[in-house]
Design a protein around this motif. Structure first.
Motif: not given
Lengths: 400, 70
Positions: A195-201
């Motif tokens: 979830n965190y990296f999806l947002e950062e992407i």
């Protein structure tokens, strides 16, 4: 770790999460190397545990029989979703060639000598400010207050994400690696990371920065952008592999120096030994065990391995093999011949080894500069984590 | 003394470069090779042997039969 029953014969029923093994596996490896150098267990599916340098490195080099598609030491025993978010896992660590080859080539330049040298000043400053936090107290937890705080912040800088989330990252990584035998906790850690990296992407889609995550997202391979699940998996890998591995190496090294005053004094008096000492401490307290899966039935060193069996790549035991290392169980700070495989062997050599080495060296240099005399706080308990990554989690020390 | 790095064995551990940067170069992917034709100055021979003894992939070799006369 409480769910396991006691082991009576390590050669046929080993348990890498056994409490005593986690705290002190060395005698068990010595015993196995003599009477059954590749042990077996059915505790978590059919699994083999080589303990000799020769066997571990041979398996690492035979990527046809021993695949990296399953590298987790503790198999996931929760329900697998029908459409996994990470169908390729965490490449390149969980990939075989050809996927391994190009995903690894994307990563390697970010961990080259030159790049890593650029992170040394911030690492030194970080170590120094952590020590500022406890120097006056005369006591500290060298694992929780120091070792654990260092690699996560350097990795955050490389990925280009805020180090204000360091504790959250550390929590997820521990859920995935240290608490892997708790399916809910493990799945929660993976989900947190995703979830965190999806947002950062999303933030980097139109506004890429000069960071590893942006590079992965905007790279083209054979004229096509890198699939999002690969970007996600690789970013998660960098965080998972770059945090508690190095933190464990720093912690184990400080444990050694806290319990071996002669070595501590020598390293303070002879700082030029540091590059050799770093390698020797990596050899003696190698934190990482990876897994391989047998691709098709094979007899290896008289062991009838079946397709689907797991192999635990016991690099830590290989590095204590007396056939290869003189006085293997002794830390010799200036050991001259040291072909240790703490970072693995073959095509999956740790992509972040330059970074890990720099972090370990700088963390020890800064610590010894500011805290040259220290020992365990006798009234307090040292705790160890094990399984995929071994190292101290609580390491209370006192200093004058 | 002359040495060589086997590019098929090297996996980029970079131990040789860390120990004797005078003798080795490492590319962006960590792959090592010898500088020039791999000739080792007499003053560096001990450290060249150290690099050989610390390569986990056994990728560095001394080229036999090339000892200088005397």
């Amino acid at each position: 770790m409480a769910r396991t029953s006691p082991v009576t014969d390590w050669s046929v029923d080993f348990d890498v999460l056994d409490h005593d093994y986690v705290a002190d596996p060395f005698d068990i490896w010595d015993d196995l190397r003599h009477r059954c150098p590749i042990a077996h267990s059915d505790r978590r599916g059919s699994t083999w545990l080589p303990t000799r340098y020769e066997d571990v490195t041979a398996i690492a080099h035979d990527v046809e029989h021993f695949s990296s598609l399953e590298v987790a030491v503790i198999p996931f025993d929760g329900e697998e979703p029908e459409e996994p978010i990470l169908p390729y896992g965490l490449p390149p660590i969980s990939a075989d060639p050809p996927l391994h080859t190009w995903t690894r080539r994307l990563l390697l330049p970010w961990f080259s000598h030159t790049r890593v040298a650029g992170y040394e000043a911030m690492t030194r400053e970080l170590c120094s400010s952590l020590i500022d936090g406890f120097a006056a107290r005369g006591r500290a937890d060298a694992a929780a207050d120091y070792a654990q705080q260092i690699p996560v912040r350097v990795i955050a800088a490389i990925l280009g994400v805020s180090d204000s989330h360091a504790d959250m990252f550390t929590g997820w990584v521990r859920d995935v690696l240290e608490f892997a035998d708790d399916p809910e906790r493990r799945a929660g850690g993976v989900q947190g990371l995703i979830n965190y990296f999806l947002e950062e992407i999303e933030h980097r889609r139109d506004r890429p920065g000069d960071d590893l995550l942006s590079m992965l997202l905007h790279s083209e391979v054979d004229g096509a952008p890198v699939e999002q699940s690969l970007v996600l998996g690789t970013a998660a890998l960098v965080l998972i592999a770059g945090v508690d591995t190095t933190w464990s190496a720093i912690g184990s090294s400080l444990w050694h120096l806290a319990t071996h005053p002669d070595d501590r004094k020598r390293l303070v008096a002879e700082p030029d030994l540091m590059p050799f000492a770093v390698e020797e401490l990596l050899r003696a307290y190698s934190p990482v065990t990876m897994a391989r899966v047998v691709t098709h039935d094979v007899e290896f060193a008289h062991c009838p391995m079946k397709a689907g069996d797991k192999i635990l790549m016991n690099f830590p035991a290989a590095n204590r093999d007396p056939e290869v290392f003189e006085d293997a169980d002794k830390v010799v700070l200036d050991r001259a011949v040291n072909r240790h495989v703490a970072f693995g062997s073959g095509i999956h050599r740790c992509a972040g080894s330059n970074l890990a080495r720099m972090e370990l060296r700088v963390a020890l240099e800064q610590w010894l500069r500011r805290v040259p005399e220290f020992h365990l706080d006798e009234g307090q308990e040292v705790t160890w984590a094990g399984g995929q990554v071994r190292g101290p989690r609580l390491l209370p020390v006192v200093f004058p | 003394m002359r040495i060589t790095v086997d590019p098929l064995k090297c996996q980029g551990h970079a131990r040789c470069f860390a120990l004797v940067p005078e003798l080795f170069v490492v590319d962006d992917y960590g792959m090592s090779s010898v500088k020039g034709d791999g000739t080792v100055a007499p003053a560096l021979e001990d450290r060249a042997l150290l690099a050989i003894a610390n390569c986990p992939e056994f990728a560095i070799e001394e080229i036999a039969g090339e000892d200088p006369p005397g």
